[in-house]
Design a protein around this motif. Structure first.
Motif, PDB file in Angstrom:
ATOM      1  N   VAL A 228       0.813  -1.225   0.000  1.00 20.96           N
ATOM      2  CA  VAL A 228       0.000   0.000   0.000  1.00 20.96           C
ATOM      3  C   VAL A 228       0.844   1.271   0.000  1.00 20.96           C
ATOM      4  CG1 VAL A 228      -2.065  -1.008   1.031  1.00 20.96           C
ATOM      5  CG2 VAL A 228      -0.235  -0.206   2.518  1.00 20.96           C
ATOM      6  N   HIS A 229       2.164   1.117   0.079  1.00 24.42           N
ATOM      7  CA  HIS A 229       3.038   2.288   0.068  1.00 24.42           C
ATOM      8  C   HIS A 229       3.238   2.827  -1.348  1.00 24.42           C
ATOM      9  CE1 HIS A 229       6.131   4.972   1.536  1.00 24.42           C
ATOM     10  NE2 HIS A 229       6.993   4.504   0.657  1.00 24.42           N
ATOM     11  N   ASN A 230       3.089   1.964  -2.321  1.00 30.18           N
ATOM     12  CA  ASN A 230       3.240   2.322  -3.727  1.00 30.18           C
ATOM     13  C   ASN A 230       2.188   3.374  -4.116  1.00 30.18           C
ATOM     14  OD1 ASN A 230       2.746   2.053  -6.679  1.00 30.18           O
ATOM     15  ND2 ASN A 230       4.284   0.443  -6.528  1.00 30.18           N
ATOM     16  N   LYS A 231       2.623   4.481  -4.731  1.00 30.24           N
ATOM     17  CA  LYS A 231       1.689   5.563  -5.066  1.00 30.24           C
ATOM     18  C   LYS A 231       0.631   5.146  -6.079  1.00 30.24           C
ATOM     19  CE  LYS A 231       4.974   9.320  -4.168  1.00 30.24           C
ATOM     20  NZ  LYS A 231       6.155   8.469  -3.886  1.00 30.24           N
ATOM     21  N   ALA A 232       0.904   4.082  -6.830  1.00 34.47           N
ATOM     22  CA  ALA A 232      -0.097   3.613  -7.785  1.00 34.47           C
ATOM     23  C   ALA A 232      -1.364   3.142  -7.084  1.00 34.47           C
ATOM     24  CB  ALA A 232       0.479   2.484  -8.643  1.00 34.47           C
ATOM     25  N   CYS A 233      -1.267   2.793  -5.791  1.00 34.44           N
ATOM     26  CA  CYS A 233      -2.468   2.413  -5.037  1.00 34.44           C
ATOM     27  C   CYS A 233      -3.477   3.556  -5.015  1.00 34.44           C
ATOM     28  CB  CYS A 233      -2.104   2.049  -3.605  1.00 34.44           C
ATOM     29  SG  CYS A 233      -0.987   0.678  -3.414  1.00 34.44           S
ATOM     30  N   LEU A 234      -2.964   4.778  -4.814  1.00 37.03           N
ATOM     31  CA  LEU A 234      -3.860   5.926  -4.779  1.00 37.03           C
ATOM     32  C   LEU A 234      -4.500   6.160  -6.137  1.00 37.03           C
ATOM     33  CD1 LEU A 234      -1.670   8.418  -2.678  1.00 37.03           C
ATOM     34  CD2 LEU A 234      -3.455   6.860  -1.875  1.00 37.03           C
ATOM     35  N   ALA A 235      -3.720   5.942  -7.190  1.00 34.25           N
ATOM     36  CA  ALA A 235      -4.272   6.115  -8.534  1.00 34.25           C
ATOM     37  C   ALA A 235      -5.370   5.104  -8.820  1.00 34.25           C
ATOM     38  CB  ALA A 235      -3.159   5.998  -9.567  1.00 34.25           C
ATOM     39  N   MET A 236      -5.271   3.915  -8.243  1.00 35.22           N
ATOM     40  CA  MET A 236      -6.314   2.901  -8.421  1.00 35.22           C
ATOM     41  C   MET A 236      -7.681   3.413  -7.965  1.00 35.22           C
ATOM     42  SD  MET A 236      -4.990  -0.848  -7.280  1.00 35.22           S
ATOM     43  CE  MET A 236      -4.044  -1.893  -8.394  1.00 35.22           C
ATOM     44  N   LEU A 237      -7.674   4.231  -6.925  1.00 37.09           N
ATOM     45  CA  LEU A 237      -8.932   4.686  -6.341  1.00 37.09           C
ATOM     46  C   LEU A 237      -9.694   5.622  -7.267  1.00 37.09           C
ATOM     47  CD1 LEU A 237      -7.784   5.320  -2.653  1.00 37.09           C
ATOM     48  CD2 LEU A 237      -8.599   3.211  -3.715  1.00 37.09           C
ATOM     49  N   HIS A 238      -8.998   6.246  -8.218  1.00 38.32           N
ATOM     50  CA  HIS A 238      -9.659   7.137  -9.180  1.00 38.32           C
ATOM     51  C   HIS A 238      -9.829   6.489 -10.560  1.00 38.32           C
ATOM     52  CE1 HIS A 238     -10.352  10.866  -7.079  1.00 38.32           C
ATOM     53  NE2 HIS A 238      -9.134  10.874  -6.596  1.00 38.32           N
ATOM     54  N   ASP A 239      -9.346   5.282 -10.709  1.00 38.82           N
ATOM     55  CA  ASP A 239      -9.441   4.598 -11.997  1.00 38.82           C
ATOM     56  C   ASP A 239     -10.883   4.133 -12.213  1.00 38.82           C
ATOM     57  OD1 ASP A 239      -9.263   2.715 -14.155  1.00 38.82           O
ATOM     58  OD2 ASP A 239      -7.110   2.534 -13.749  1.00 38.82           O
ATOM     59  N   GLN A 240     -11.485   4.531 -13.337  1.00 36.59           N
ATOM     60  CA  GLN A 240     -12.883   4.198 -13.611  1.00 36.59           C
ATOM     61  C   GLN A 240     -13.134   2.694 -13.648  1.00 36.59           C
ATOM     62  OE1 GLN A 240     -15.581   6.217 -13.753  1.00 36.59           O
ATOM     63  NE2 GLN A 240     -14.195   7.864 -13.135  1.00 36.59           N
ATOM     64  N   ARG A 241     -12.098   1.902 -13.926  1.00 36.38           N
ATOM     65  CA  ARG A 241     -12.277   0.449 -13.960  1.00 36.38           C
ATOM     66  C   ARG A 241     -12.708  -0.093 -12.605  1.00 36.38           C
ATOM     67  NH1 ARG A 241      -6.707  -1.892 -15.694  1.00 36.38           N
ATOM     68  NH2 ARG A 241      -6.031  -0.111 -14.430  1.00 36.38           N
ATOM     69  N   TRP A 242     -12.286   0.558 -11.527  1.00 40.58           N
ATOM     70  CA  TRP A 242     -12.539   0.038 -10.192  1.00 40.58           C
ATOM     71  C   TRP A 242     -13.606   0.833  -9.437  1.00 40.58           C
ATOM     72  CZ3 TRP A 242      -9.857  -3.981 -11.245  1.00 40.58           C
ATOM     73  CH2 TRP A 242      -8.579  -3.913 -11.806  1.00 40.58           C
ATOM     74  N   ARG A 243     -14.123   1.877 -10.034  1.00 43.40           N
ATOM     75  CA  ARG A 243     -14.986   2.812  -9.297  1.00 43.40           C
ATOM     76  C   ARG A 243     -16.172   2.122  -8.629  1.00 43.40           C
ATOM     77  NH1 ARG A 243     -14.012   7.845  -7.173  1.00 43.40           N
ATOM     78  NH2 ARG A 243     -15.811   9.211  -7.343  1.00 43.40           N
ATOM     79  N   ASP A 244     -16.782   1.152  -9.307  1.00 40.13           N
ATOM     80  CA  ASP A 244     -17.969   0.492  -8.759  1.00 40.13           C
ATOM     81  C   ASP A 244     -17.645  -0.463  -7.620  1.00 40.13           C
ATOM     82  OD1 ASP A 244     -19.542   1.834 -10.556  1.00 40.13           O
ATOM     83  OD2 ASP A 244     -19.616   0.190 -12.015  1.00 40.13           O
TER      84      ASP A 244
END
Length: 450
Positions: free
Chosen positions: A282-298
């Motif tokens: 969870v330290h990887n900054k890409a984790c934060l980007a996942m939260l705004h990725d439309q693929r995962w929004r739902d």
């Protein structure tokens, strides 16, 4: 000037003729090691925040931590290897991160900007290697200056001592090893780091001594195994406080081999590694980007989406994807080119701003080249946030100058773990970090009633 009434009152007092608060920093009675670590980096004044505001921020960070740690199960059905590949974590690093099981410890420092009395998250450093724990002693010793103590009493100021929360977390984590007795803690960094960060470690050791905790300082290659115990500088350890990172371990061909005795001791209950390498998930900054990725929004509830939108600026991994903009879908790279003034680019495993580029500091041509070179190579792009200014009175000239400030807010198993600020005169560089830029100074954070 700031909307914070206590800040406004403090600045006004500093502007008075003969003000005893204006040169506060020069009169703080730091002990020896703290003086060497703090004095030259202190802002002329502390910073202030309403209780409710910082409490809400800490609650949001704790909630966000639980969202982040749920991502492998929530998005990948528990397939940690698949999750790691999505983050761009190679097999060697993934194996190191997963070497030990167990849950990820809630401990870290979030770096945020304060905007309209709320907070926006820049990055979430979830691991034990974060610095600044001993800086809460700044607040403790500032209160020994009579004029500031009078101001603090007048405005009902208090603070949370990060070091105290750190000690309580270590004592609780080591209970199975010590039976509840004060643990002997080894602050272990990668080889070569102790000399580089000597003043920081000595002030941390001094602070821990004040809490009745023996902290031994050393590097990975100095840890010894003897008679079933781990030793550092001849002292048997109950806790290995990890200040080395995944990247530092894999920088050596034998990194995992050096670490293995510590891993085994942790597994067998002979020592506690605090925290384990699993924080790398969870330290990887890409984790934060996942939260705004439309693929995962739902995959997130309405409440979680509101949390994400409230505290986290828009961010995406810089890959070959698309982004929703103005009701249409556009190429991510094209979007970033067009909105250069509003975007900063960061390496997913970076620290201290190394390798980060602010679009508003680049020419159009340089920005295009940076984007093209970074695409698919472990970078995120993040929405620019403009912080509220902090007015600071210069002790010598008596003039007021606005500063841009990064708030470092700690979270621990108890929740809010104290805060600190790093600040530099407004109009400077986009990344505010201690180190080479001597304009960047630090300050403790005091709370007050709203």
């Amino acid at each position: 000037m700031t909307r914070d009434s206590v800040t406004r009152s403090y600045v006004e007092r500093c502007l008075e003729e003969g003000s005893a608060l204006r040169d506060l920093v020069s009169r703080v009675p730091f002990p020896r090691e703290a003086d060497a670590d703090y004095r030259s980096i202190l802002l002329p004044r502390p910073t202030f925040v309403p209780h409710d505001s910082i409490a809400t921020c800490a609650d949001d960070l704790t909630s966000l931590f639980h969202v982040l740690t749920s991502l492998p199960d929530r998005l990948f059905g528990g397939d940690v290897d698949g999750y790691s590949r999505e983050l761009g974590i190679d097999p060697r690093r993934a194996a190191l991160i997963q070497r030990l099981g167990g849950e990820i410890t809630l401990y870290g420092r979030a770096d945020l900007y304060r905007v309209d009395d709320s907070f926006k998250l820049l990055e979430f450093n979830i691991n034990s290697s974060v610095g600044g724990v001993s800086w809460s002693d700044m607040a403790k010793y500032m209160l020994e200056v009579p004029e500031f103590r009078e101001f603090a009493d007048e405005h009902g100021l208090d603070y949370v001592h990060t070091g105290e929360r750190f000690v309580r977390a270590l004592r609780e984590a080591s209970r199975t090893v010590t039976g509840g007795a004060p643990p002997v803690v080894g602050a272990v960094d990668c080889d070569g780091a102790m000399a580089k960060y000597r003043s920081m470690y000595l002030s941390l050791q001094e602070m821990m001594r004040g809490f009745g905790i023996e902290m031994v300082l050393g590097e990975l290659s100095e840890v010894r195994e003897k008679g079933g115990r781990l030793y550092l500088q001849g002292r048997p350890l109950d806790v290995v406080a990890r200040y080395f990172t995944v990247e530092e371990v894999v920088a050596s061909p034998d990194g995992e081999k050096v670490l293995e005795p510590i891993f085994r001791a942790h597994e067998e209950g002979r020592v506690v590694l605090w925290t384990t390498m699993r924080t790398g998930l969870v330290h990887n900054k890409a984790c934060l980007a996942m939260l705004h990725d439309q693929r995962w929004r739902d995959a997130f509830s309405a409440e979680e989406r509101a949390l994400i939108d409230r505290i986290l600026p828009w961010a995406r991994v810089l890959d070959s994807g698309t982004v929703e903009a103005g009701g249409t879908t556009v190429d991510l790279l094209d979007y970033c080119r067009e909105h250069r003034e509003k975007i900063i680019m960061k390496p997913v495993n970076g620290y201290s701003g190394i390798g980060s580029y602010a679009g508003w500091e680049q020419s159009d041509r340089d920005w295009r080249e940076l984007l093209a070179g970074a695409r698919g190579r472990g970078y995120i792009v993040q929405e620019r946030v403009v912080p509220d200014p902090e007015p600071i009175v210069d002790p010598e000239s008596g003039t007021v100058r606005d500063h841009d400030s990064v708030w470092g807010v700690f979270v621990t198993p108890e929740g809010y773990g104290g805060a600190q600020v790093r600040a530099t005169p407004s109009g400077g560089q986009a990344v505010i970090n201690m180190g080479a830029d001597r304009r960047v100074k630090a300050a403790p954070v005091f709370r007050h009633a709203s």
